[in-house]
Design a protein around this motif. Structure first.
Motif, PDB file in Angstrom:
ATOM      1  N   GLU A   1       0.862  -1.185   0.000  1.00 52.02           N
ATOM      2  CA  GLU A   1       0.000   0.000   0.000  1.00 52.02           C
ATOM      3  C   GLU A   1       0.889   1.222   0.000  1.00 52.02           C
ATOM      4  OE1 GLU A   1      -2.029   3.398   1.364  1.00 52.02           O
ATOM      5  OE2 GLU A   1      -0.720   2.348   2.744  1.00 52.02           O
ATOM      6  N   SER A   2       0.543   2.184  -0.880  1.00 53.71           N
ATOM      7  CA  SER A   2       1.318   3.415  -0.940  1.00 53.71           C
ATOM      8  C   SER A   2       0.443   4.518  -1.519  1.00 53.71           C
ATOM      9  CB  SER A   2       2.549   3.215  -1.821  1.00 53.71           C
ATOM     10  OG  SER A   2       3.260   4.421  -1.954  1.00 53.71           O
TER      11      SER A   2
ATOM     12  N   SER B   1      -3.131   3.778  -2.793  1.00 51.65           N
ATOM     13  CA  SER B   1      -3.250   2.710  -3.793  1.00 51.65           C
ATOM     14  C   SER B   1      -2.694   1.424  -3.189  1.00 51.65           C
ATOM     15  CB  SER B   1      -2.460   3.077  -5.044  1.00 51.65           C
ATOM     16  OG  SER B   1      -2.525   2.039  -5.985  1.00 51.65           O
ATOM     17  N   THR B   2      -3.420   0.321  -3.387  1.00 51.72           N
ATOM     18  CA  THR B   2      -2.983  -0.976  -2.861  1.00 51.72           C
ATOM     19  C   THR B   2      -2.870  -1.968  -4.006  1.00 51.72           C
ATOM     20  OG1 THR B   2      -4.139  -0.541  -0.783  1.00 51.72           O
ATOM     21  CG2 THR B   2      -3.495  -2.820  -1.213  1.00 51.72           C
TER      22      THR B   2
ATOM     23  N   HIS C   1      -5.675  -4.643  -7.930  1.00 54.03           N
ATOM     24  CA  HIS C   1      -5.365  -3.281  -7.498  1.00 54.03           C
ATOM     25  C   HIS C   1      -6.599  -2.645  -6.873  1.00 54.03           C
ATOM     26  CE1 HIS C   1      -1.580  -3.309  -9.737  1.00 54.03           C
ATOM     27  NE2 HIS C   1      -2.253  -3.850 -10.738  1.00 54.03           N
TER      28      HIS C   1
ATOM     29  N   ARG D   1      -7.704   1.520  -5.509  1.00 55.95           N
ATOM     30  CA  ARG D   1      -7.269   2.901  -5.360  1.00 55.95           C
ATOM     31  C   ARG D   1      -8.331   3.653  -4.570  1.00 55.95           C
ATOM     32  NH1 ARG D   1      -6.027   3.885 -10.385  1.00 55.95           N
ATOM     33  NH2 ARG D   1      -8.134   4.474 -10.934  1.00 55.95           N
ATOM     34  N   LYS D   2      -7.905   4.403  -3.578  1.00 59.16           N
ATOM     35  CA  LYS D   2      -8.803   5.164  -2.728  1.00 59.16           C
ATOM     36  C   LYS D   2      -9.281   6.404  -3.476  1.00 59.16           C
ATOM     37  CE  LYS D   2      -7.373   8.096   0.592  1.00 59.16           C
ATOM     38  NZ  LYS D   2      -8.186   9.242   0.284  1.00 59.16           N
TER      39      LYS D   2
ATOM     40  N   PRO E   1      -6.742   1.859   5.356  1.00 62.25           N
ATOM     41  CA  PRO E   1      -5.937   0.921   4.561  1.00 62.25           C
ATOM     42  C   PRO E   1      -6.529  -0.478   4.437  1.00 62.25           C
ATOM     43  CG  PRO E   1      -4.534   2.186   6.018  1.00 62.25           C
ATOM     44  CD  PRO E   1      -5.943   2.515   6.400  1.00 62.25           C
TER      45      PRO E   1
ATOM     46  N   GLY F   1      -8.669  -0.993   1.314  1.00 61.53           N
ATOM     47  CA  GLY F   1      -7.876  -1.181   0.096  1.00 61.53           C
ATOM     48  C   GLY F   1      -7.263  -2.571   0.044  1.00 61.53           C
ATOM     49  N   ASP F   2      -6.823  -3.067   1.203  1.00 63.79           N
ATOM     50  CA  ASP F   2      -6.273  -4.427   1.269  1.00 63.79           C
ATOM     51  C   ASP F   2      -7.321  -5.444   0.851  1.00 63.79           C
ATOM     52  OD1 ASP F   2      -4.041  -3.166   2.325  1.00 63.79           O
ATOM     53  OD2 ASP F   2      -4.374  -3.897   4.377  1.00 63.79           O
TER      54      ASP F   2
END
Length: 163
Positions: free
Chosen positions: A88-89, A92-93, A113, A115-116, A124, A127-128
């Motif tokens: 996660e960065s 975006s995961t 993928h 994306r927030k 998080p 997204g995971d």
């Protein structure tokens, strides 16, 4: 599954290479022969209450000849490992799902993928979940495609496996 007193119960191991157990039904609390059953195990002489699963076979009492028959070969039991890795960065995961079926079959890999939305709160784990679910769905699709290919190779006809 139905059994009566005197029937033989054979249970495959849930572990690869594990022992197959067999025993004799010594008690059936339900008149219709439905589980659970009181079973005396041949390897220990212990009696336990058994709720049979898909790995269980009931051999109905067929007299001395039936009792002398060797036990059936154990059910085929395998363990396939699936590993999901997440990165996660910046909202975006990316998830990578890797299936390792065993030494005779190659690994399969899929990526998902998430994306927030810029308006959403930073959570998080969501997204995971989304990225992992997408990777696992793609992995399942790849496994079905592999099965179709293998069936086609064996039969010589185009195969389609329904998801």
């Amino acid at each position: 599954m139905r059994a009566t007193v005197g029937d033989r119960i054979v249970v495959a191991s849930g572990v690869v290479g594990g022992a197959v157990r067999d025993g004799v039904v010594v008690g059936c609390p339900h008149d219709d022969g439905s589980p659970p059953y009181q079973v005396r195990w041949s390897d220990t002489g212990e009696e336990t209450l058994v709720f049979p699963g898909a790995d269980t076979l009931v051999q109905h009492d067929g007299g001395e000849a039936e009792r002398m028959r060797p036990p059936p070969s154990p059910a085929r039991a395998l363990t396939w490992d699936v590993r999901v890795s997440l990165v996660e960065s910046a909202g975006s995961t990316t998830a990578e799902a890797m299936l390792t079926p065993g030494p005779d079959v190659g690994s399969l890999r899929a990526v998902g993928h998430a994306r927030k939305d810029p308006e959403d709160l930073q959570v998080p784990v969501i997204g995971d979940e989304v990225a992992a679910a997408r990777a696992l769905r793609r992995l399942a699709d790849a496994l079905l495609e592999q099965a179709e290919h293998d069936i086609s190779s064996q039969t010589g006809h185009q195969a389609h496996v329904h998801p």
